[in-house]
Design an enzyme around this catalytic site. Structure first.
Site, PDB file in Angstrom:
ATOM      1  N   CYS A   1      30.708  29.363  44.570  1.00  0.00           N
ATOM      2  CA  CYS A   1      30.723  30.822  44.684  1.00  0.00           C
ATOM      3  C   CYS A   1      29.545  31.507  43.990  1.00  0.00           C
ATOM      4  CB  CYS A   1      32.068  31.329  44.201  1.00  0.00           C
ATOM      5  SG  CYS A   1      32.507  32.892  44.956  1.00  0.00           S
TER       6      CYS A   1
ATOM      7  N   HIS B   1      37.114  27.940  45.642  1.00  0.00           N
ATOM      8  CA  HIS B   1      37.717  27.679  44.325  1.00  0.00           C
ATOM      9  C   HIS B   1      38.940  26.777  44.584  1.00  0.00           C
ATOM     10  CE1 HIS B   1      35.327  30.905  42.491  1.00  0.00           C
ATOM     11  NE2 HIS B   1      35.656  31.673  43.517  1.00  0.00           N
TER      12      HIS B   1
END
Ligand code: GLN
Length: 257
Positions: free
Chosen positions: A99, A213
């Site tokens: 990310c 994630h």
């Protein structure tokens, strides 16, 4: 074959969104279960990269974080870590960027307050955050892994699960690959890089970037073992009984977005 896994763990305190540090735990667990020697070197904004301590690192990890966290490490990343990371990645070093870290590996990140963070320009991509008026990309995710990985003989030899990745995403930035062929996975569930072109993540040599994630490596034992095998320069690893991991992976595939 390298007989030791030495992990360069960047910005543990600042970039650890949604349990991303769990990726390190998953990798250490999977190596230790195989009696592979493991060392984790935490690298923060005070760490100087000039010592010989870093020459035998064979896996690098950097996690996600809000725009503020990205800005907190940005100056150090660009001023003190860029050359090391570029040399390591371009030499085929194995790494995982999640990310916020993934975004900073590209050309630039136009962040939520309209300021531009020049990236390391190692991954051929750029990221734009369209501000609060555009909804964030949030939810459970799944993707079909790119043939660049599934056709790799190492993955074929290691994989005891499937050709999918599962995770969780929460990002405002939309990432655009210069060459879509470098995607990590094709979106099955979730927004992927930008909610438009069905790509998720990026592969560059032996480094991957992703919005997943999860933590990613705990829910995708096949990807963990693939990265571990690449880091150790081997195509075989002792088979682990991944009952719990496989159940978590398969159950996640069925979750709604
Ligand atoms: N701050 C970045 C964004 O909002 C990255 C977020 C993250 O790492 N989860 O897109």
């Amino acid at each position: 074959m390298r007989d030791k896994l030495k992990i360069g763990f960047f910005y543990k305190e600042e970039l650890n969104l949604y349990g991303d540090n769990g990726n390190i735990e998953a990798l250490v667990y999977r190596a230790s279960r195989r009696n592979i020697q493991v060392e984790v070197m935490e690298i923060d904004t005070e760490t100087k990269m000039n010592s010989s301590n870093f020459t035998d690192i064979n896996f690098i990890f950097m996690g996600g974080g809000p725009d503020s966290a990205q800005k907190n490490i940005y100056k150090d990343l660009i001023s003190n870590k860029k050359e090391y990371l570029r040399d390591y990645i371009e030499a085929g070093g194995v790494s995982l960027f999640v990310c916020g870290a993934f975004q900073l590996m590209g050309k630039y990140y136009l962040s939520s307050d309209n300021s531009t963070l020049e990236g390391l320009n190692i991954f051929s991509l750029y990221t734009k955050h369209y501000g609060p008026k555009k909804p964030r990309c949030i939810g459970n995710t799944a993707g079909e892994i790119s043939g660049r990985i599934t056709q790799d003989p190492v993955f074929k030899n290691i994989n005891r699960l499937d050709n999918y990745l599962v995770g969780f995403e929460n990002h405002g930035g939309r990432t655009y690959l210069e060459d879509k062929e470098h995607l990590l996975s094709n979106v099955i569930k979730g927004h992927g890089n930008n909610s438009e072109d069905n790509t998720e993540g990026c592969i560059h040599l032996n480094s991957i970037g992703t919005y997943y994630h999860g933590p990613l490596l705990a829910k995708n034992p096949h990807l963990s073992d693939y990265l571990l095998a690449k880091a150790l320069n081997t195509d075989t690893l002792e088979v682990l009984e991944d009952v719990l991991e496989n159940k978590a992976h398969t159950a996640s595939l069925k979750l709604k977005e």
